[in-house]
Write a protein that holds these residues in place. Structure first.
Motif, PDB file in Angstrom:
ATOM      1  N   GLY A   1      14.308  -5.860 -16.991  1.00 28.23           N
ATOM      2  CA  GLY A   1      13.100  -6.434 -16.397  1.00 28.23           C
ATOM      3  C   GLY A   1      13.360  -7.477 -15.341  1.00 28.23           C
ATOM      4  O   GLY A   1      12.438  -7.934 -14.668  1.00 28.23           O
ATOM      5  N   LEU A   2      14.629  -7.869 -15.165  1.00 30.34           N
ATOM      6  CA  LEU A   2      14.950  -8.903 -14.181  1.00 30.34           C
ATOM      7  C   LEU A   2      14.596  -8.491 -12.751  1.00 30.34           C
ATOM      8  O   LEU A   2      14.154  -9.324 -11.964  1.00 30.34           O
ATOM      9  CB  LEU A   2      16.442  -9.259 -14.247  1.00 30.34           C
ATOM     10  N   ASP A   3      14.790  -7.204 -12.414  1.00 29.32           N
ATOM     11  CA  ASP A   3      14.455  -6.779 -11.053  1.00 29.32           C
ATOM     12  C   ASP A   3      12.956  -6.893 -10.786  1.00 29.32           C
ATOM     13  O   ASP A   3      12.518  -6.977  -9.640  1.00 29.32           O
ATOM     14  CB  ASP A   3      14.967  -5.369 -10.762  1.00 29.32           C
ATOM     15  N   GLY A   4      12.175  -6.958 -11.853  1.00 27.59           N
ATOM     16  CA  GLY A   4      10.739  -7.137 -11.706  1.00 27.59           C
ATOM     17  C   GLY A   4      10.366  -8.461 -11.072  1.00 27.59           C
ATOM     18  O   GLY A   4       9.282  -8.595 -10.504  1.00 27.59           O
ATOM     19  N   ILE A   5      11.248  -9.452 -11.144  1.00 28.15           N
ATOM     20  CA  ILE A   5      10.979 -10.727 -10.474  1.00 28.15           C
ATOM     21  C   ILE A   5      10.730 -10.476  -8.998  1.00 28.15           C
ATOM     22  O   ILE A   5       9.797 -11.019  -8.412  1.00 28.15           O
ATOM     23  CB  ILE A   5      12.141 -11.728 -10.698  1.00 28.15           C
TER      24      ILE A   5
ATOM     25  N   TRP B   1       0.821  -1.211   0.000  1.00 27.25           N
ATOM     26  CA  TRP B   1       0.000   0.000   0.000  1.00 27.25           C
ATOM     27  C   TRP B   1       0.856   1.263   0.000  1.00 27.25           C
ATOM     28  O   TRP B   1       0.516   2.254  -0.665  1.00 27.25           O
ATOM     29  CB  TRP B   1      -0.994  -0.009   1.156  1.00 27.25           C
ATOM     30  N   GLY B   2       1.990   1.239   0.711  1.00 24.04           N
ATOM     31  CA  GLY B   2       2.894   2.392   0.690  1.00 24.04           C
ATOM     32  C   GLY B   2       3.436   2.653  -0.704  1.00 24.04           C
ATOM     33  O   GLY B   2       3.474   3.802  -1.174  1.00 24.04           O
ATOM     34  N   LEU B   3       3.850   1.587  -1.390  1.00 25.91           N
ATOM     35  CA  LEU B   3       4.331   1.733  -2.761  1.00 25.91           C
ATOM     36  C   LEU B   3       3.217   2.154  -3.709  1.00 25.91           C
ATOM     37  O   LEU B   3       3.462   2.877  -4.685  1.00 25.91           O
ATOM     38  CB  LEU B   3       4.981   0.437  -3.238  1.00 25.91           C
ATOM     39  N   GLN B   4       1.997   1.729  -3.429  1.00 26.80           N
ATOM     40  CA  GLN B   4       0.861   2.149  -4.260  1.00 26.80           C
ATOM     41  C   GLN B   4       0.670   3.663  -4.167  1.00 26.80           C
ATOM     42  O   GLN B   4       0.418   4.319  -5.183  1.00 26.80           O
ATOM     43  CB  GLN B   4      -0.421   1.427  -3.845  1.00 26.80           C
ATOM     44  N   ILE B   5       0.813   4.202  -2.974  1.00 27.20           N
ATOM     45  CA  ILE B   5       0.670   5.656  -2.801  1.00 27.20           C
ATOM     46  C   ILE B   5       1.774   6.382  -3.568  1.00 27.20           C
ATOM     47  O   ILE B   5       1.510   7.357  -4.293  1.00 27.20           O
ATOM     48  CB  ILE B   5       0.678   6.017  -1.303  1.00 27.20           C
ATOM     49  N   ILE B   6       3.013   5.903  -3.441  1.00 26.47           N
ATOM     50  CA  ILE B   6       4.127   6.505  -4.183  1.00 26.47           C
ATOM     51  C   ILE B   6       3.896   6.372  -5.685  1.00 26.47           C
ATOM     52  O   ILE B   6       4.103   7.332  -6.449  1.00 26.47           O
ATOM     53  CB  ILE B   6       5.471   5.860  -3.774  1.00 26.47           C
ATOM     54  N   ASN B   7       3.444   5.202  -6.099  1.00 26.42           N
ATOM     55  CA  ASN B   7       3.178   4.959  -7.515  1.00 26.42           C
ATOM     56  C   ASN B   7       2.104   5.907  -8.040  1.00 26.42           C
ATOM     57  O   ASN B   7       2.230   6.458  -9.143  1.00 26.42           O
ATOM     58  CB  ASN B   7       2.748   3.498  -7.705  1.00 26.42           C
ATOM     59  N   LEU B   8       1.067   6.080  -7.266  1.00 23.24           N
ATOM     60  CA  LEU B   8      -0.028   6.978  -7.655  1.00 23.24           C
ATOM     61  C   LEU B   8       0.483   8.405  -7.812  1.00 23.24           C
ATOM     62  O   LEU B   8       0.193   9.077  -8.806  1.00 23.24           O
ATOM     63  CB  LEU B   8      -1.135   6.908  -6.596  1.00 23.24           C
ATOM     64  N   ILE B   9       1.296   8.860  -6.856  1.00 23.85           N
ATOM     65  CA  ILE B   9       1.833  10.221  -6.886  1.00 23.85           C
ATOM     66  C   ILE B   9       2.763  10.431  -8.075  1.00 23.85           C
ATOM     67  O   ILE B   9       2.778  11.505  -8.686  1.00 23.85           O
ATOM     68  CB  ILE B   9       2.563  10.534  -5.554  1.00 23.85           C
ATOM     69  N   THR B  10       3.523   9.395  -8.440  1.00 25.94           N
ATOM     70  CA  THR B  10       4.503   9.522  -9.533  1.00 25.94           C
ATOM     71  C   THR B  10       3.928   9.149 -10.901  1.00 25.94           C
ATOM     72  O   THR B  10       4.694   8.994 -11.858  1.00 25.94           O
ATOM     73  CB  THR B  10       5.742   8.639  -9.259  1.00 25.94           C
ATOM     74  N   GLY B  11       2.632   8.988 -10.992  1.00 23.02           N
ATOM     75  CA  GLY B  11       2.035   8.615 -12.275  1.00 23.02           C
ATOM     76  C   GLY B  11       2.394   7.198 -12.679  1.00 23.02           C
ATOM     77  O   GLY B  11       2.563   6.915 -13.856  1.00 23.02           O
ATOM     78  N   TYR B  12       2.551   6.330 -11.687  1.00 22.31           N
ATOM     79  CA  TYR B  12       2.875   4.905 -11.875  1.00 22.31           C
ATOM     80  C   TYR B  12       4.244   4.695 -12.521  1.00 22.31           C
ATOM     81  O   TYR B  12       4.462   3.722 -13.234  1.00 22.31           O
ATOM     82  CB  TYR B  12       1.753   4.174 -12.623  1.00 22.31           C
ATOM     83  N   ALA B  13       5.186   5.586 -12.204  1.00 21.64           N
ATOM     84  CA  ALA B  13       6.555   5.458 -12.704  1.00 21.64           C
ATOM     85  C   ALA B  13       7.229   4.204 -12.154  1.00 21.64           C
ATOM     86  O   ALA B  13       8.065   3.603 -12.835  1.00 21.64           O
ATOM     87  CB  ALA B  13       7.368   6.697 -12.340  1.00 21.64           C
ATOM     88  N   LEU B  14       6.900   3.809 -10.931  1.00 21.18           N
ATOM     89  CA  LEU B  14       7.520   2.611 -10.355  1.00 21.18           C
ATOM     90  C   LEU B  14       7.250   1.376 -11.210  1.00 21.18           C
ATOM     91  O   LEU B  14       8.105   0.494 -11.304  1.00 21.18           O
ATOM     92  CB  LEU B  14       7.027   2.373  -8.923  1.00 21.18           C
ATOM     93  N   ASN B  15       6.084   1.314 -11.812  1.00 27.39           N
ATOM     94  CA  ASN B  15       5.759   0.165 -12.661  1.00 27.39           C
ATOM     95  C   ASN B  15       6.692   0.107 -13.871  1.00 27.39           C
ATOM     96  O   ASN B  15       7.148  -0.969 -14.257  1.00 27.39           O
ATOM     97  CB  ASN B  15       4.306   0.212 -13.132  1.00 27.39           C
ATOM     98  N   ARG B  16       6.958   1.254 -14.461  1.00 27.77           N
ATOM     99  CA  ARG B  16       7.860   1.294 -15.620  1.00 27.77           C
ATOM    100  C   ARG B  16       9.302   0.978 -15.203  1.00 27.77           C
ATOM    101  O   ARG B  16      10.035   0.323 -15.938  1.00 27.77           O
ATOM    102  CB  ARG B  16       7.783   2.658 -16.306  1.00 27.77           C
ATOM    103  N   TRP B  17       9.702   1.436 -14.029  1.00 29.97           N
ATOM    104  CA  TRP B  17      11.079   1.246 -13.576  1.00 29.97           C
ATOM    105  C   TRP B  17      11.329  -0.154 -13.024  1.00 29.97           C
ATOM    106  O   TRP B  17      12.394  -0.715 -13.219  1.00 29.97           O
ATOM    107  CB  TRP B  17      11.433   2.256 -12.501  1.00 29.97           C
ATOM    108  N   PHE B  18      10.344  -0.698 -12.295  1.00 28.78           N
ATOM    109  CA  PHE B  18      10.579  -1.939 -11.561  1.00 28.78           C
ATOM    110  C   PHE B  18       9.628  -3.078 -11.903  1.00 28.78           C
ATOM    111  O   PHE B  18       9.680  -4.139 -11.274  1.00 28.78           O
ATOM    112  CB  PHE B  18      10.523  -1.679 -10.048  1.00 28.78           C
ATOM    113  N   GLY B  19       8.749  -2.888 -12.878  1.00 25.40           N
ATOM    114  CA  GLY B  19       7.870  -3.973 -13.294  1.00 25.40           C
ATOM    115  C   GLY B  19       8.664  -5.047 -14.025  1.00 25.40           C
ATOM    116  O   GLY B  19       9.775  -4.805 -14.491  1.00 25.40           O
ATOM    117  N   LEU B  20       8.101  -6.228 -14.109  1.00 24.47           N
ATOM    118  CA  LEU B  20       8.773  -7.343 -14.762  1.00 24.47           C
ATOM    119  C   LEU B  20       8.528  -7.266 -16.269  1.00 24.47           C
ATOM    120  O   LEU B  20       7.393  -7.364 -16.716  1.00 24.47           O
ATOM    121  CB  LEU B  20       8.257  -8.668 -14.215  1.00 24.47           C
ATOM    122  N   LEU B  21       9.583  -7.057 -17.020  1.00 23.76           N
ATOM    123  CA  LEU B  21       9.509  -7.045 -18.480  1.00 23.76           C
ATOM    124  C   LEU B  21      10.250  -8.284 -18.970  1.00 23.76           C
ATOM    125  O   LEU B  21      11.474  -8.373 -18.843  1.00 23.76           O
ATOM    126  CB  LEU B  21      10.122  -5.769 -19.057  1.00 23.76           C
ATOM    127  N   PRO B  22       9.521  -9.264 -19.497  1.00 23.21           N
ATOM    128  CA  PRO B  22      10.125 -10.541 -19.879  1.00 23.21           C
ATOM    129  C   PRO B  22      11.303 -10.408 -20.841  1.00 23.21           C
ATOM    130  O   PRO B  22      11.305  -9.568 -21.739  1.00 23.21           O
ATOM    131  CB  PRO B  22       8.967 -11.307 -20.529  1.00 23.21           C
TER     132      PRO B  22
END
Length: 184
Positions: free
Chosen positions: A44-48, A18-39
Motif C-alpha cells: 500500500g505504500l505506492d498508494g501514497i 481523467w485519463g486514469l479514470q477511463i482506464i480504471n473504468l475499463i479495467t473494472g477499477y483494477a488500478l484502485n486495487r493495485w495502486f490504492g493506499l492500503l494503510p
C-alpha cells in the motif's frame, strides 16, 4: 502565455486524473486495487503517490474535479514558485499520515490534495499577512469553509483520514515554503 506557464502542471494533473479514470473504468477499477493506499502494508505504500490520481466512480472524479481545478489554480497563481513543492509535501506527508493511521481500507481520491491546498492557502494567508494571500485565504475560507466537516469521521466510504492529514500537510507545506515564497 504567462497563465499557461503557471497552470501547465495543473492541466496535466487534471488530464492524468481523467485519463486514469477511463482506464480504471475499463479495467473494472483494477488500478484502485493495485495502486490504492492500503494503510500499514508494504504493497500500500505506492498508494501514497497514486491515491490522488485514482477515483472510485465517475461521480467521484467529477465531484473532485472542480475543487481540484479551482484550489489548484489559486495555488498556481498565487504561490507559483512553490506550488509543486507544496503539492509534493501535501501528497507525501498527507499520504504518509493516512498510511500510518488510516483505517484498513483502500484509500483513493484527490480530496486529500484538495484539503491540503485548502489548508495551504488558509495558512499561507495568515502566515504571510500580505493583502493578496490574506484575501485569497479569506475567500477560500468563505467558499470552501464547510469542507472542514470532512475531516471528521462519519460518512461511510469517505476517507476522512485523507481529508484530515491532507489539511494538516497543507499547513506544514505553508510553513516549510514560507521563506521560499516570492508572492505574486
Amino acid at each position: 502565455m504567462a497563465v499557461l506557464r503557471r497552470l501547465w502542471w495543473l492541466i496535466a494533473l487534471v488530464g492524468l486524473v481523467w485519463g486514469l479514470q477511463i482506464i480504471n473504468l475499463i479495467t473494472g477499477y483494477a488500478l484502485n486495487r493495485w495502486f490504492g493506499l492500503l494503510p500499514r502494508t508494504l504493497s500500500g505504500l505506492d498508494g501514497i503517490l497514486f491515491m490522488p490520481l485514482l477515483h472510485g466512480s465517475l461521480a467521484h472524479v467529477a465531484a473532485n474535479t472542480a475543487p481540484l481545478a479551482i484550489l489548484g489554480a489559486l495555488v498556481a497563481a498565487t504561490a507559483h514558485r512553490v506550488a509543486l513543492l507544496s503539492s509534493a509535501i501535501i501528497v507525501g506527508l498527507g499520504g504518509l499520515g493516512v498510511w500510518l493511521f488510516g483505517n484498513t481500507a483502500i484509500h483513493i481520491g484527490a480530496s486529500g490534495l484538495i484539503f491540503g491546498w485548502f489548508g495551504f492557502l488558509i495558512a499561507r494567508g495568515f502566515m504571510e499577512r500580505r493583502p493578496v494571500p490574506l484575501l485569497i485565504a479569506l475567500g477560500v475560507a468563505v467558499v470552501y469553509g464547510a469542507m472542514l466537516w470532512g475531516v471528521l469521521p462519519g460518512q461511510p466510504g469517505v476517507s476522512w483520514e485523507a481529508h484530515l492529514f491532507g489539511a494538516l500537510a497543507g499547513v506544514v507545506a505553508a510553513r516549510v515554503t514560507q521563506s521560499r515564497r516570492s508572492g505574486l
